[in-house]
Design a protein around this motif. Structure first.
Motif, PDB file in Angstrom:
ATOM      1  N   CYS A  42      15.032  27.410  20.363  1.00 53.91           N
ATOM      2  CA  CYS A  42      15.196  28.690  21.053  1.00 53.91           C
ATOM      3  C   CYS A  42      16.284  28.494  22.095  1.00 53.91           C
ATOM      4  N   ALA A  43      17.403  29.199  21.923  1.00 56.69           N
ATOM      5  CA  ALA A  43      18.539  29.021  22.828  1.00 56.69           C
ATOM      6  C   ALA A  43      19.198  30.358  23.102  1.00 56.69           C
ATOM      7  N   GLU A  44      19.864  30.430  24.225  1.00 57.07           N
ATOM      8  CA  GLU A  44      20.508  31.654  24.668  1.00 57.07           C
ATOM      9  C   GLU A  44      21.560  32.130  23.678  1.00 57.07           C
ATOM     10  N   THR A  45      21.674  33.460  23.508  1.00 58.94           N
ATOM     11  CA  THR A  45      22.698  34.040  22.655  1.00 58.94           C
ATOM     12  C   THR A  45      24.078  33.617  23.128  1.00 58.94           C
ATOM     13  N   GLY A  46      24.929  33.179  22.186  1.00 60.14           N
ATOM     14  CA  GLY A  46      26.279  32.770  22.541  1.00 60.14           C
ATOM     15  C   GLY A  46      26.377  31.350  23.063  1.00 60.14           C
ATOM     16  N   SER A  47      25.291  30.579  22.910  1.00 61.17           N
ATOM     17  CA  SER A  47      25.290  29.212  23.444  1.00 61.17           C
ATOM     18  C   SER A  47      25.772  28.171  22.432  1.00 61.17           C
ATOM     19  N   GLY A  48      26.135  28.590  21.217  1.00 59.61           N
ATOM     20  CA  GLY A  48      26.663  27.655  20.232  1.00 59.61           C
ATOM     21  C   GLY A  48      25.645  27.148  19.235  1.00 59.61           C
ATOM     22  N   LYS A  49      24.607  27.957  18.931  1.00 60.25           N
ATOM     23  CA  LYS A  49      23.588  27.523  17.966  1.00 60.25           C
ATOM     24  C   LYS A  49      24.193  27.281  16.588  1.00 60.25           C
ATOM     25  N   THR A  50      25.159  28.140  16.203  1.00 64.27           N
ATOM     26  CA  THR A  50      25.746  28.019  14.858  1.00 64.27           C
ATOM     27  C   THR A  50      26.404  26.661  14.663  1.00 64.27           C
ATOM     28  N   LEU A  51      27.192  26.246  15.619  1.00 65.80           N
ATOM     29  CA  LEU A  51      27.837  24.935  15.519  1.00 65.80           C
ATOM     30  C   LEU A  51      26.812  23.811  15.558  1.00 65.80           C
ATOM     31  N   ALA A  52      25.729  24.017  16.294  1.00 63.05           N
ATOM     32  CA  ALA A  52      24.719  22.965  16.458  1.00 63.05           C
ATOM     33  C   ALA A  52      24.072  22.596  15.133  1.00 63.05           C
ATOM     34  N   TYR A  53      23.926  23.559  14.214  1.00 59.70           N
ATOM     35  CA  TYR A  53      23.362  23.189  12.906  1.00 59.70           C
ATOM     36  C   TYR A  53      24.447  23.009  11.847  1.00 59.70           C
ATOM     37  N   LEU A  54      25.582  23.675  12.007  1.00 61.23           N
ATOM     38  CA  LEU A  54      26.626  23.614  10.984  1.00 61.23           C
ATOM     39  C   LEU A  54      27.315  22.245  10.943  1.00 61.23           C
ATOM     40  N   LEU A  55      27.613  21.665  12.097  1.00 56.64           N
ATOM     41  CA  LEU A  55      28.314  20.385  12.136  1.00 56.64           C
ATOM     42  C   LEU A  55      27.505  19.239  11.519  1.00 56.64           C
ATOM     43  N   PRO A  56      26.200  19.105  11.839  1.00 57.93           N
ATOM     44  CA  PRO A  56      25.422  18.044  11.176  1.00 57.93           C
ATOM     45  C   PRO A  56      25.326  18.238   9.670  1.00 57.93           C
ATOM     46  N   ILE A  57      25.209  19.484   9.227  1.00 61.04           N
ATOM     47  CA  ILE A  57      25.144  19.761   7.791  1.00 61.04           C
ATOM     48  C   ILE A  57      26.435  19.323   7.099  1.00 61.04           C
ATOM     49  N   LEU A  58      27.578  19.700   7.686  1.00 58.19           N
ATOM     50  CA  LEU A  58      28.869  19.325   7.109  1.00 58.19           C
ATOM     51  C   LEU A  58      29.034  17.810   7.031  1.00 58.19           C
ATOM     52  N   GLU A  59      28.639  17.123   8.099  1.00 61.67           N
ATOM     53  CA  GLU A  59      28.787  15.663   8.126  1.00 61.67           C
ATOM     54  C   GLU A  59      27.937  15.001   7.043  1.00 61.67           C
ATOM     55  N   LYS A  60      26.691  15.488   6.877  1.00 60.02           N
ATOM     56  CA  LYS A  60      25.806  14.866   5.876  1.00 60.02           C
ATOM     57  C   LYS A  60      26.247  15.192   4.451  1.00 60.02           C
ATOM     58  N   LEU A  61      26.739  16.411   4.228  1.00 55.64           N
ATOM     59  CA  LEU A  61      27.209  16.774   2.894  1.00 55.64           C
ATOM     60  C   LEU A  61      28.429  15.953   2.495  1.00 55.64           C
ATOM     61  N   LEU A  62      29.302  15.702   3.464  1.00 58.04           N
ATOM     62  CA  LEU A  62      30.500  14.905   3.193  1.00 58.04           C
ATOM     63  C   LEU A  62      30.167  13.424   2.971  1.00 58.04           C
ATOM     64  N   ALA A  63      29.078  12.986   3.599  1.00 54.60           N
ATOM     65  CA  ALA A  63      28.699  11.572   3.485  1.00 54.60           C
ATOM     66  C   ALA A  63      28.094  11.242   2.130  1.00 54.60           C
ATOM     67  N   THR A  64      27.547  12.255   1.448  1.00 55.28           N
ATOM     68  CA  THR A  64      26.903  12.033   0.148  1.00 55.28           C
ATOM     69  C   THR A  64      27.564  12.915  -0.900  1.00 55.28           C
TER      70      THR A  64
END
Length: 420
Positions: free
Chosen positions: A14-36
């Motif tokens: 639960c985080a404030e609107t506009g606080s960067g939630k999208t990047l917080a889940y998108l970056l780890p997903i991208l890193e793991k997908l690229l690793a495998t």
């Protein structure tokens, strides 16, 4: 959230609107997908969102990063061509951003495959529950791989169904709350102006749009018909008016959003369809023409401004029937809206009257109950029986009668004798 996501944990955030939630889940997903490397897999990451506008916003960000890598991203929303979407799904994009209803349509027609899913993201989960998508979400989860990592996020996770959904979809989740509700939106000034009725609100709205300093503004109402009415009304006073509601086609909605981003329009009249996913630079004024029906919707509305540390102003126009709703929202936020009055447009409504020392509002007095005309010890006589009884027997005059005063039969208050 980043360390937990990278560690493979399920997360409820639960985080404030506009606080960067999208990047917080998108970056780890991208890193793991690229690793495998998984060349023969179907969609590996699914991001579910409640509205088309939010879906396009998330997709735009995901595509930006995918274009820098070998990954592909796809978008599914209502209003777009179904066959084109099915063709896109056959190419197995690694990341899929989708609204709930359209994905369910593809699953039922077997044009979407989630058996290889590694990541499931529920962005604005409380809103999807409010919109009645609980069964659809359960269907999607049932079609997904059980070996997935799940993220559930929102600016407000205080929904009665969130706990049940979290228990069924997440495995030993780590809970993250960046701020309490009353600590959120510290860069947003929240004001309220009392209004007598909608005609008074119309005048206040025209004054605010003419006198406030802003780059772009959004005006929230609760009904689509009110969007249409205000759009026509404001066009007679100002230029740059646009409107947005759920009954518009996707092309119309895309055109409105593009006009706002390019600065061709700077004032948007909208229902709550714009309360989430509307990320337009320079949106520094929010006006609640109709007050939000719930505290969390109010939070999302005012969250359209004051984003990323920038200052914003949120003004609510409060009619007499909205006073109690305003009070409940203030209790939810644990803070009061700043009182404001426009000298040129003072109304007669000043808030509920209070009893001295009690702090309680005085409402309308209840009508007094009619006095019971029944006399103790006497049974009421039915109308049909009155004729049978015949005339009342005469009785000798009393001393009081001889003096010109008549006492009633039960000896109550004296009645003046009529002169003949």
């Amino acid at each position: 959230m980043l360390p937990l996501a990278l560690a493979g944990k399920d997360v409820q955030a639960c985080a404030e609107t506009g606080s960067g939630k999208t990047l917080a889940y998108l970056l780890p997903i991208l890193e793991k997908l690229l690793a495998t490397d998984a060349p023969n897999a179907s969609t590996r990451a699914l991001i579910l969102v409640p509205t088309r506008e939010l879906a396009r916003q998330v997709y735009k960000m995901a595509k930006h990063f995918c274009d820098l890598t070998s990954l592909n991203a796809g978008l599914l929303t209502g209003g777009d061509d179904f066959k084109y979407q099915a063709s896109m799904l056959r190419k197995n994009p690694e990341i899929l951003v989708s609204t709930t209803g359209r994905l369910v349509d593809h699953l039922k027609r077997d044009t979407a495959d989630l058996s290889d899913l590694e990541f499931l993201v529920l962005d604005e989960a409380d809103r999807m529950l409010d919109m009645g998508f609980a069964e659809d979400m359960e269907l999607i989860v049932g079609r997904s791989s059980t070996q997935r990592q799940t993220f559930m996020l929102s600016a407000t996770l205080r929904h009665e169904g969130i706990g049940r959904i979290a228990r069924s979809m997440l495995r030993e989740p780590e809970e993250i709350t960046t701020q309490m509700v009353h600590e959120e939106h510290e860069y947003i000034r929240q004001q309220r102006i009392l209004a007598d009725d909608n005609a008074h609100k119309d005048r206040l709205l025209v004054w605010l749009l003419a006198n406030e300093t802003y780059d772009k503004a959004v005006i929230f109402v609760n009904k689509r018909v009110e969007v249409d009415r205000l759009n026509d009304f404001l066009r007679r006073h100002r230029n740059g008016i646009a409107m947005l509601h759920g009954e518009m086609t996707q092309d119309e909605r895309n055109y409105v959003m593009q006009s706002l981003r390019e600065g061709k329009r700077n004032i948007l009249v909208a229902t709550d369809v714009a309360a989430r996913g509307l990320d337009v630079e320079g949106m520094d004024l929010v006006i609640n023409y109709d007050l939000a029906r719930k505290g969390d919707e109010y939070v999302h509305r005012i969250g359209r401004t004051g984003r990323a540390g920038k200052e914003g102003l949120a003004i609510s126009l409060i009619a007499p029937h909205e006073w109690n709703l305003k009070a409940s929202i203030e209790r939810y936020l644990q803070q009061r809206m700043e009182e404001r009055e426009i000298a040129e447009l003072k109304g007669s409504y000043k808030g509920p009257k209070k009893v001295k020392g009690s702090g309680k509002a005085v409402g309308k007095k209840k009508p007094k109950a009619k006095a019971d005309k029944k006399v103790a010890g006497k049974k009421p006589v039915a109308k049909s029986d009155k004729k049978k009884l015949g005339p009342r027997p005469s009785r000798p005059k009393s001393a009081a009668e001889n003096k010109g005063t008549l006492m009633d039969s039960e000896g109550f208050a004296p009645i003046k004798r009529k002169k003949t």
